[in-house]
Design an enzyme around this catalytic site. Sequence first.
Site, PDB file in Angstrom:
ATOM      1  N   SER A 180       0.831  -1.206   0.000  1.00 56.64           N
ATOM      2  CA  SER A 180       0.000   0.000   0.000  1.00 56.64           C
ATOM      3  C   SER A 180       0.875   1.268   0.000  1.00 56.64           C
ATOM      4  O   SER A 180       1.712   1.440  -0.871  1.00 56.64           O
ATOM      5  CB  SER A 180      -0.975  -0.042   1.179  1.00 56.64           C
ATOM      6  OG  SER A 180      -2.052   0.835   0.977  1.00 56.64           O
ATOM      7  N   ASP A 195      -5.681  -3.866  -2.434  1.00 58.57           N
ATOM      8  CA  ASP A 195      -4.683  -3.583  -1.400  1.00 58.57           C
ATOM      9  C   ASP A 195      -4.050  -4.844  -0.803  1.00 58.57           C
ATOM     10  O   ASP A 195      -4.733  -5.769  -0.366  1.00 58.57           O
ATOM     11  CB  ASP A 195      -5.363  -2.786  -0.280  1.00 58.57           C
ATOM     12  CG  ASP A 195      -4.380  -2.038   0.583  1.00 58.57           C
ATOM     13  OD1 ASP A 195      -3.523  -2.685   1.212  1.00 58.57           O
ATOM     14  OD2 ASP A 195      -4.473  -0.796   0.633  1.00 58.57           O
TER      15      ASP A 195
END
Length: 256
Positions: free
Chosen positions: A42, A154
């Site tokens: 991320s 993610d």
Amino acid sequence: MAQAGTVGLALSGGAVLGCTQIGVLQALDEAGIRVTHLAGTSIGAIVASFYAFGLTPREIGNVAESITWADLTRPTASRLGLLSQEGLRKILRGRLGDVRVEDAPIRLAMVATDISTGEKVVMTEGDLAVAVSASACFPGIFAPVERKGRLLVDGGLVEHLPVSPLQDWGVEEIIGVDVFLGMTFRRPTRFFHLMKNAVDIVLVQGSRRVAADVDLLITPDLQGFSSTELKDVSGLVEAGYEAAREALSQSSFLDR
């Protein structure tokens, strides 16, 4: 088999809180620690990419302080998300060019999640901007990223603190930076806060399971900081810098 003299750095997710990692990089540079392998999830994938392609911590900090959420995102017509990450990809390409992950002077890996299968996807090659945006694609907010026939979101869902790529490479010593392990939870007063706490608790538990596998763990004290306020960038960088200096002073890492 461990590769002698190698140092790996695992950078966690955490949205804006991940800007603490810039300060950590500054402290490591000042201490003369040469990072040979990088893994990011991320926001950690974003910071790792800039550093792997030669930007200094100060330059990365300048980038972070200059952008807004409007720069990073665009509305999308996708039925799988509210926003696209075309803005993020544009920033990456504008700063680094049309580079590929495997072109980085420092070996680089980024973690994403295949939302169709639940599998962890470790990206060590291919278009850098696409790989980064996949790793940082929070599901429900951002439309998933298509890559090699997979629908990616993610990486924090499967490995918030991305230690496994460094282990797979046989890195000798691993430093982990996890921003959630140093955060303070608060009693929720709104539905959004309740859901955010629920997600963050899951991520914290995942990080705790792998934290024992690192040689040096850095967990900045982030009480009072927000994961969404870009105005906090300079304070977060300083918090990361101080946390890294303290962790280094209390460990034997520099003596190895």
